[in-house]
Design an enzyme around this catalytic site. Structure first.
Site, PDB file in Angstrom:
ATOM      1  N   TYR A 128       1.620  -1.044  -0.004  1.00  0.00           N
ATOM      2  CA  TYR A 128       0.115  -0.001  -0.073  1.00  0.00           C
ATOM      3  C   TYR A 128       1.094   1.711   0.536  1.00  0.00           C
ATOM      4  CZ  TYR A 128      -3.361   3.544   1.214  1.00  0.00           C
ATOM      5  OH  TYR A 128      -4.741   4.620   1.255  1.00  0.00           O
ATOM      6  N   ASP A 223       9.279   2.888  -0.734  1.00  0.00           N
ATOM      7  CA  ASP A 223       8.346   3.311   0.349  1.00  0.00           C
ATOM      8  C   ASP A 223       8.055   2.613   1.788  1.00  0.00           C
ATOM      9  OD1 ASP A 223       5.600   4.114   1.906  1.00  0.00           O
ATOM     10  OD2 ASP A 223       4.701   3.336   0.669  1.00  0.00           O
ATOM     11  N   LYS A 251       4.415   9.054   9.198  1.00  0.00           N
ATOM     12  CA  LYS A 251       3.735   8.223  10.002  1.00  0.00           C
ATOM     13  C   LYS A 251       4.618   8.636  11.255  1.00  0.00           C
ATOM     14  CE  LYS A 251       1.085   4.989   7.920  1.00  0.00           C
ATOM     15  NZ  LYS A 251      -0.223   4.186   8.473  1.00  0.00           N
TER      16      LYS A 251
HETATM   17  N1  PLP Z   1       3.000   3.974   2.700  1.00  0.00           N
HETATM   18  C1  PLP Z   1       2.753   3.358   3.595  1.00  0.00           C
HETATM   19  C2  PLP Z   1       3.474   2.051   3.273  1.00  0.00           C
HETATM   20  C3  PLP Z   1       1.744   3.069   4.511  1.00  0.00           C
HETATM   21  O1  PLP Z   1       1.792   1.667   5.069  1.00  0.00           O
HETATM   22  C4  PLP Z   1       0.453   4.162   3.688  1.00  0.00           C
HETATM   23  C5  PLP Z   1      -0.443   4.384   5.323  1.00  0.00           C
HETATM   24  O2  PLP Z   1      -0.903   3.162   5.728  1.00  0.00           O
HETATM   25  C6  PLP Z   1       1.104   5.844   2.874  1.00  0.00           C
HETATM   26  C7  PLP Z   1       1.969   4.972   2.494  1.00  0.00           C
HETATM   27  C8  PLP Z   1       0.151   6.263   3.201  1.00  0.00           C
HETATM   28  O3  PLP Z   1       0.355   7.317   3.886  1.00  0.00           O
HETATM   29  P1  PLP Z   1      -0.489   8.515   4.636  1.00  0.00           P
HETATM   30  O4  PLP Z   1      -1.802   7.266   5.350  1.00  0.00           O
HETATM   31  O5  PLP Z   1      -0.103   9.481   5.147  1.00  0.00           O
HETATM   32  O6  PLP Z   1      -1.125   9.419   3.420  1.00  0.00           O
END
Ligand code: PLP
Length: 415
Positions: A128, A223, A251
């Site tokens: 994700y 990511d 986060k």
């Molecule tokens: N990338 C990863 C690995 C994530 O787990 C998340 C959110 O859970 C995101 C990107 C997106 O982050 P945000 O919810 O701050 O937009």
């Protein structure tokens, strides 16, 4: 809209229409609107590694708020937090702040396309990366829990621009680069997956990805929105000794306030406006409150780095062992994937090394488990794809209480 501002908070898939409304959070605990206390392992889906309302973070936010929450101009705290990230994540030659993980990843994709002058993106099923269009193709935890293979509203053209292969599949990797390598702008990956459970890369998988991508002139984007600072004071890329071209963060680096950041090789990052032609902007980007909370959080983590990360890992191991023993006694199929202070619970008899295997896990058993734990005052994510996060605020007593609850819950479950 299900009573939630983000679908992964919904209890709908767990067979409960209404989610709990939370009125307060402190240390490792949440209190619902009826005043009932829960031991929290959701950690707000990752950011709350120090525990809720940590006094140093709260103080830093109050202090920053008193000096004005937003300037629309540069300020010192942006440079301070940026330098802290660069010190901890050596691949960040340059770094820029945004407001969410979604924004961070989205911008790395735009940047990779501009740098390579190519459009196609390789991603890995179940990872994700936020909710921008391209990322929502086979997008893991949130959409999968709600039963959406992807999202409605995506253009046909977009579907042709994204290639998705299984995580940890070296053969698929080789095939896709042979077939499409010269058209790929980037490979986008969670180097350590947090969105279909906790899934580590198999030995050599990330190195192979780097090698193939660079051989074909594509970039590698990590990511690390979940993984950075979760397992040690730094990013997962150090754990696996690989360096991407670009990294997205979020986060934990915001200490519980909205944040995202992206960075990487100087020659790529210098394409960002105003230095270069790739536009990315934000009224709230680098805002003083998020910067202050992030600095306070990372300072505390850094101070506690040896003992603290080890303690979280030890506590997670106690819970993993308890889960495995209790499931064994009850003869329930259970796999617990753990990396240091985080783990995921899959009701399946096979291993979980990719998204397809995670999907095999039994929904009905997971739903029972979630609901019964909630009854015992243990708050976990309402999804079989999400992780449990131990925080620095959990005490031995919390872990002992949780272990008791786990034993009780698994004993009550029926397949
Ligand atoms: N990338 C990863 C690995 C994530 O787990 C998340 C959110 O859970 C995101 C990107 C997106 O982050 P945000 O919810 O701050 O937009």
């Amino acid at each position: 809209m299900g009573g939630v501002n983000s679908p992964s908070r919904s209890f709908k898939k767990m067979g409960l229409m209404a989610p709990l409304f939370i009125s307060e959070a402190r240390d490792a605990y949440l209190w619902d609107a009826n005043g009932r206390q829960y031991i929290d392992y959701l950690a707000a889906f990752g950011p709350i590694i120090l525990g809720h309302a940590h006094p140093k973070v709260t103080e830093a936010i109050s202090f920053a708020a008193a000096k004005g929450p937003l300037y629309g101009a540069p300020h010192l705290a942006e440079a301070t937090l940026g330098a802290m990230l660069q010190e901890a994540v050596p691949a960040l030659d340059k770094v820029r702040f945004v407001n969410s993980g979604t924004e961070a990843v989205m911008t790395t994709v735009r940047l990779a396309r501009a740098f390579t002058k190519r459009t196609k993106i390789l991603k890995f099923a179940g990872c994700y990366h936020g909710h921008f269009d391209l990322a929502l193709i086979e997008a893991g935890s949130g959409p999968a829990t709600l039963g959406l293979a992807s999202s409605a509203g995506l253009s046909e053209q977009l579907l042709a621009e994204v290639i998705t292969i299984p995580f940890n599949d070296e053969q698929a990797l080789e095939q896709v680069f042979r077939a499409e390598g010269e058209q790929l702008a980037a490979a986008l990956i969670e180097p350590m997956v947090g969105n279909f459970g906790i899934v580590e890369p198999k030995s050599g998988f990330l190195a192979k990805l780097n090698k193939l991508a660079h051989q074909y002139g594509a970039l590698v984007i990590y990511d690390e929105v979940i993984s950075a600072f979760r397992f040690h004071y730094g990013a997962a890329q150090d754990l696996y000794q690989v360096q991407p071209d670009l990294t997205a963060l979020g986060k934990i680096i915001g200490g519980g306030l909205p944040i995202g950041a992206y960075g990487g090789r100087a020659d790529i990052m210098s394409l960002i406006a105003p230095e270069g032609p790739v536009y990315q902007a934000g009224t709230m980007a680098g805002n003083p409150l998020s910067m202050a909370a992030g600095i306070a959080c990372l300072e505390e983590l850094k101070q506690q780095r040896d003992k603290g990360y080890q303690q979280m890992a030890n506590f997670a191991t106690v819970l993993k062992t308890t889960l495995e023993e209790a499931a064994d006694q009850k003869q329930l199929p259970l796999v617990v994937n753990q990396l240091k202070g985080a783990f995921s619970v899959h009701f399946t008899s096979g291993e979980v090394t990719n998204y397809a295997e995670a999907m095999q896990a039994d929904d009905q058993l997971f739903n029972q488990f979630f609901k019964l734990l909630l009854k015992e005052g243990i708050y976990t994510a309402p999804s079989k794809y999400e992780a449990w996060f131990v925080s620095l605020a959990h005490t031995e007593e919390d872990i002992a209480k949780t272990a008791l609850a786990i034993r009780k819950v698994l004993a009550q479950m029926s397949s």
